[in-house]
Design a protein around this motif. Structure first.
Motif, PDB file in Angstrom:
ATOM      1  N   LYS A 214      57.478 -11.232  27.914  1.00 51.44           N
ATOM      2  CA  LYS A 214      57.887  -9.829  27.777  1.00 51.44           C
ATOM      3  C   LYS A 214      56.729  -8.976  27.278  1.00 51.44           C
ATOM      4  N   ASN A 215      56.082  -9.474  26.238  1.00 51.97           N
ATOM      5  CA  ASN A 215      54.963  -8.706  25.668  1.00 51.97           C
ATOM      6  C   ASN A 215      53.839  -8.524  26.683  1.00 51.97           C
ATOM      7  N   ALA A 216      53.566  -9.570  27.467  1.00 55.17           N
ATOM      8  CA  ALA A 216      52.505  -9.474  28.474  1.00 55.17           C
ATOM      9  C   ALA A 216      52.875  -8.466  29.560  1.00 55.17           C
ATOM     10  N   ILE A 217      54.149  -8.465  29.950  1.00 54.29           N
ATOM     11  CA  ILE A 217      54.609  -7.517  30.979  1.00 54.29           C
ATOM     12  C   ILE A 217      54.543  -6.085  30.455  1.00 54.29           C
ATOM     13  N   LEU A 218      54.972  -5.881  29.207  1.00 53.17           N
ATOM     14  CA  LEU A 218      54.966  -4.537  28.630  1.00 53.17           C
ATOM     15  C   LEU A 218      53.546  -4.024  28.394  1.00 53.17           C
ATOM     16  N   SER A 219      52.583  -4.938  28.291  1.00 52.22           N
ATOM     17  CA  SER A 219      51.193  -4.495  28.181  1.00 52.22           C
ATOM     18  C   SER A 219      50.670  -3.968  29.517  1.00 52.22           C
ATOM     19  N   ILE A 220      51.298  -4.423  30.617  1.00 54.07           N
ATOM     20  CA  ILE A 220      50.936  -3.935  31.945  1.00 54.07           C
ATOM     21  C   ILE A 220      51.778  -2.716  32.306  1.00 54.07           C
ATOM     22  N   MET A 221      53.070  -2.812  31.998  1.00 49.90           N
ATOM     23  CA  MET A 221      53.994  -1.692  32.232  1.00 49.90           C
ATOM     24  C   MET A 221      54.195  -0.963  30.905  1.00 49.90           C
ATOM     25  N   PRO A 222      53.662   0.219  30.733  1.00 45.78           N
ATOM     26  CA  PRO A 222      53.817   0.933  29.456  1.00 45.78           C
ATOM     27  C   PRO A 222      55.189   1.604  29.340  1.00 45.78           C
ATOM     28  N   PHE A 223      56.244   0.810  29.573  1.00 46.35           N
ATOM     29  CA  PHE A 223      57.600   1.338  29.513  1.00 46.35           C
ATOM     30  C   PHE A 223      58.233   0.986  28.177  1.00 46.35           C
ATOM     31  N   SER A 224      59.270   1.721  27.819  1.00 44.18           N
ATOM     32  CA  SER A 224      60.063   1.344  26.652  1.00 44.18           C
ATOM     33  C   SER A 224      60.952   0.168  27.025  1.00 44.18           C
ATOM     34  N   LYS A 225      61.283  -0.641  26.039  1.00 46.72           N
ATOM     35  CA  LYS A 225      62.101  -1.828  26.273  1.00 46.72           C
ATOM     36  C   LYS A 225      63.569  -1.481  26.087  1.00 46.72           C
TER      37      LYS A 225
ATOM     38  N   LEU B 215      52.921  12.583  43.620  1.00 47.99           N
ATOM     39  CA  LEU B 215      54.030  12.538  42.662  1.00 47.99           C
ATOM     40  C   LEU B 215      53.699  11.558  41.550  1.00 47.99           C
ATOM     41  N   VAL B 216      53.936  11.968  40.318  1.00 55.82           N
ATOM     42  CA  VAL B 216      53.579  11.143  39.168  1.00 55.82           C
ATOM     43  C   VAL B 216      54.852  10.601  38.517  1.00 55.82           C
ATOM     44  N   PRO B 217      55.015   9.270  38.422  1.00 47.06           N
ATOM     45  CA  PRO B 217      56.183   8.722  37.733  1.00 47.06           C
ATOM     46  C   PRO B 217      56.191   9.137  36.261  1.00 47.06           C
ATOM     47  N   SER B 218      57.381   9.378  35.731  1.00 47.17           N
ATOM     48  CA  SER B 218      57.520   9.766  34.331  1.00 47.17           C
ATOM     49  C   SER B 218      57.564   8.502  33.466  1.00 47.17           C
ATOM     50  N   ILE B 219      56.407   8.097  32.959  1.00 49.20           N
ATOM     51  CA  ILE B 219      56.320   6.875  32.160  1.00 49.20           C
ATOM     52  C   ILE B 219      57.167   6.947  30.885  1.00 49.20           C
ATOM     53  N   PRO B 220      57.164   8.090  30.137  1.00 49.50           N
ATOM     54  CA  PRO B 220      57.984   8.135  28.905  1.00 49.50           C
ATOM     55  C   PRO B 220      59.476   7.954  29.160  1.00 49.50           C
ATOM     56  N   LYS B 221      59.933   8.281  30.373  1.00 56.27           N
ATOM     57  CA  LYS B 221      61.353   8.150  30.684  1.00 56.27           C
ATOM     58  C   LYS B 221      61.684   6.821  31.352  1.00 56.27           C
ATOM     59  N   SER B 222      60.683   5.975  31.522  1.00 58.20           N
ATOM     60  CA  SER B 222      60.890   4.700  32.213  1.00 58.20           C
ATOM     61  C   SER B 222      61.234   3.598  31.216  1.00 58.20           C
ATOM     62  N   THR B 223      62.086   2.686  31.657  1.00 61.89           N
ATOM     63  CA  THR B 223      62.575   1.612  30.786  1.00 61.89           C
ATOM     64  C   THR B 223      62.496   0.284  31.527  1.00 61.89           C
ATOM     65  N   ALA B 224      62.120  -0.749  30.818  1.00 62.01           N
ATOM     66  CA  ALA B 224      62.080  -2.105  31.371  1.00 62.01           C
ATOM     67  C   ALA B 224      63.205  -2.923  30.750  1.00 62.01           C
TER      68      ALA B 224
END
Length: 311
Positions: A82-93, A63-72
């Motif tokens: 925040k920027n460092a975390i978003l560089s690891i998690m390619p989620f929208s803020k 099963l593949v998580p839907s990255i475009p639909k994921s939000t942090a």
């Protein structure tokens, strides 16, 4: 609810830190339908553990998580973190407060502006009916089956502000009596009488305020009866902390929703009775186990201590 998505990755990690109020129950994630909420402290190492666990889950399950639909969502996290975390998690803020299934996920006081969508939904639905030729009985049935039910989901999880309840009831009254906007003097019977059951002379419409309180008491029942659920266990672990629901003190620093729930105790307390078994789950002082209970209403903590007893 589930909490087994990435629990093994956390247990094997030396750097992951649980979010506050999650460590004792090892709460990592909450699932609802096909949605997944993952909780962690706002640091880079926690984000890395989460992403590694999601990658492992993808490889094992297919099963593949839907990255475009994921939000942090972030709270009290420095911008560079925040920027460092978003560089690891390619989620929208995302921005707080967030909504899920249309309901705001907030711990602060619920304001009228947070619930305006309920009034707009009721107004739009009634607006669709205004131009139709409907009898009084037809309007009554629509108010019962449609308008009064539109806020049930909200009312089952939140105590709706009285301003919103009044606005919705005003719309219902206007449609019922005037087939449109309410006009003074058009109502033939008071609203309280309208909301009585038919066998008591009313029309059987729900009082939105009373129905909201009735739905909220189901949460009290779940807590008192120790229903098997993650939320109930979390409440007993972090909110009650060994106390019963009836004797915990109301404090100003409590979250708005929890404080509102505690404020309902005086309404429902007489209807919760304890059946005595071996006595391990019953409180001698605070539970209703006879018609003279609760004893704490007759005896102060000082009286109990003076007699050599403890609460």
């Amino acid at each position: 609810m589930s909490r087994n998505i990435n629990i093994w990755g956390v247990r094997l990690s030396d750097t992951f830190r649980y979010h506050n109020h999650c460590e004792e129950l090892e709460i990592i994630n909450v699932c609802f339908a096909d949605d997944l909420f993952i909780f962690a402290r706002g640091d880079v190492e926690a984000a890395r553990v989460i992403m590694d666990s999601l990658d492992e889950f993808k490889q094992v399950s297919g099963l593949v998580p839907s990255i475009p639909k994921s939000t942090a969502f972030f709270c009290n996290v420095m911008p560079h973190v925040k920027n460092a975390i978003l560089s690891i998690m390619p989620f929208s803020k995302g921005k707080l407060p967030a909504k899920y299934l249309g309901v705001p996920l907030i711990s602060s006081r619920l304001l009228n502006r947070d619930c305006k969508i309920l009034v707009e939904k009721a107004r739009n639905r009634i607006g669709d009916w205004k131009n139709k030729s409907l009898s009084f009985a037809g309007r009554l049935q629509l108010c019962k089956s449609v308008v009064s039910s539109m806020q049930v989901y909200w009312a089952s999880v939140l105590i709706i502000p009285m301003g919103i309840v009044s606005d919705i009831q005003q719309l219902i009254r206007g449609f019922l009596w005037c087939n449109g906007d309410y006009k003074r003097g058009k109502a033939k019977v008071s609203w309280d009488d309208i909301c009585l059951p038919k066998h008591e002379g009313g029309l059987g419409l729900r009082s939105l305020e009373v129905f909201n309180l009735a739905l909220m008491t189901t949460h009290i029942w779940n807590i008192v009866s120790s229903k098997e659920s993650l939320w109930v266990r979390w409440v007993h672990t972090y909110k009650l902390r060994g106390h019963t629901f009836w004797d915990i003190y109301l404090k100003a620093d409590m979250s708005w929703g929890w404080r509102k729930l505690l404020q309902l105790r005086y309404l429902v307390r007489p209807f919760f009775w304890m059946q005595i078994g071996n006595g391990h789950k019953a409180s001698l002082w605070h539970d209703m186990w006879s018609y003279q209970c609760p004893l704490s209403s007759y005896l102060s903590p000082r009286d109990i201590t003076r007699e050599g007893r403890t609460l």
